[in-house]
Design an enzyme around this catalytic site. Structure first.
Site, PDB file in Angstrom:
ATOM      1  N   LYS A  17       1.055   4.167  -2.848  1.00  0.00           N
ATOM      2  CA  LYS A  17       0.636   5.522  -2.497  1.00  0.00           C
ATOM      3  C   LYS A  17       1.734   6.558  -2.737  1.00  0.00           C
ATOM      4  CE  LYS A  17      -3.637   4.891  -1.332  1.00  0.00           C
ATOM      5  NZ  LYS A  17      -4.680   5.392  -2.263  1.00  0.00           N
ATOM      6  N   TYR A  46       0.836  -1.205   0.000  1.00  0.00           N
ATOM      7  CA  TYR A  46       0.000   0.000   0.000  1.00  0.00           C
ATOM      8  C   TYR A  46       0.872   1.256   0.000  1.00  0.00           C
ATOM      9  CZ  TYR A  46      -3.801   3.053   1.738  1.00  0.00           C
ATOM     10  OH  TYR A  46      -4.734   4.044   1.905  1.00  0.00           O
TER      11      TYR A  46
END
Length: 309
Positions: A169, A165
């Site tokens: 991001k 993640y």
């Protein structure tokens, strides 16, 4: 309401619930025509249903706004193109894109399967690439566009168990940093939102009294601003619980190492000065870093970078 989106068309991905729903409703309340996109899958990306997107679209219509629902998987570029074509067929333009769709497959790196790493990258990073690519030429031709990437503190600063993640991001910030330059002459402004909110993505990570403070609606004012005519370009806005801040990537002035110090020992000896934050800068583009290093080297070696003798 001084910020209005009358005659503007917005696409919001992952808008069937949580942050995306709040963003879609906030834009619609100010006059935007909204494509409510949501694949309708579970938090880990499995499954799929058109119901959540249609529910939000109907909510907008009942409030007197204009909206259509779309169930495209953002990782499927052909489906994304069809979504954009549907918006163009109905309203003739696309002005705003909020890349919000995402999934979670959290595990420590040692326990994480590479398929789970790839899937999170595919949804967050490549999903945003797909949607942005599908609207980019439209925005160039109409000489207007506002694009919001959804980054995260997990990417900006790290978070245990979220290597996939976090990588995705922070990748979105890198995408923003280039697109803000390429879109500038066409008035396409690209920014990033780093939200914290109580949604199904976070509902089992925080106690209920904290989740109550982190309403998705308290984040959406940042999206309204970033979608507006007066939006900045290349900004990272963090938002949560009614608080707003701006994140920067800074670089220290650093040092120049002459040839007799140009080795690992020289770097170690200069580390404190290399890390000195006084005089640090937030660069607008990567070339500014190159210029800094070249100027220091040219000064030491007597090289005229201007081409003179």
């Amino acid at each position: 309401m001084s910020i209005r989106f009358d005659d503007r068309v917005a696409i919001v991905t992952g808008a069937g619930a949580g942050l995306g729903r709040a963003h879609a409703l906030a834009l619609a309340e100010r006059g935007a025509k909204v494509v409510v996109n949501d694949f309708g899958g579970a938090r880990d990306g499995t499954g799929g249903s058109s119901g959540p997107a249609e529910d939000v679209a109907e909510e907008i219509r009942k409030a007197g706004g204009e909206a259509i629902s779309n169930g495209a998987d953002v990782t499927d570029y052909a489906a994304v193109e069809k979504m954009v074509a549907a918006a163009m067929d109905k309203w003739g333009r696309v002005d705003i894109l909020v890349n919000n769709a995402g999934i979670l497959r959290d595990k420590t790196f040692v326990k994480m399967e590479l398929d789970d790493f790839r899937k999170v990258i595919e949804v967050h990073l490549m999903g945003s690439v797909n949607c942005t690519k599908a609207v980019w030429e439209i925005m160039r031709e109409q000489a207007f566009g506002r694009i919001v990437m959804t980054t995260s503190s997990s990417g900006l600063y790290g978070n245990f168990g979220q290597s996939n993640y976090g990588a995705a991001k922070l990748g979105l910030v890198g995408l923003m940093n280039t697109l803000k330059l390429e879109g500038q002459k066409y008035d396409i402004r690209v920014n990033s939102l780093s939200p914290v909110a109580g949604t199904r993505m976070t509902e089992d990570l925080m106690p209920e009294n904290i989740l109550d403070l982190l309403q998705p609606e308290s984040v959406s004012p940042a999206v309204v601003f970033l979608a507006s005519d007066d939006a900045p370009n290349g900004a990272i806005i963090a938002a949560g619980a009614g608080g707003f801040s701006r994140a920067y990537i800074h670089e220290t002035e650093g040092v120049y190492l002459p040839e007799d110090k140009l080795d690992g020992d020289g770097v170690a000896e200069a580390w404190k000065k290399i890390s000195d934050e006084s005089g640090q800068k937030a660069y607008e583009q990567g070339g500014e870093q190159s210029v800094k290093f070249l100027q220091a080297a040219a000064k030491d070696k007597g090289v005229d970078l201007g081409g003179g003798s």
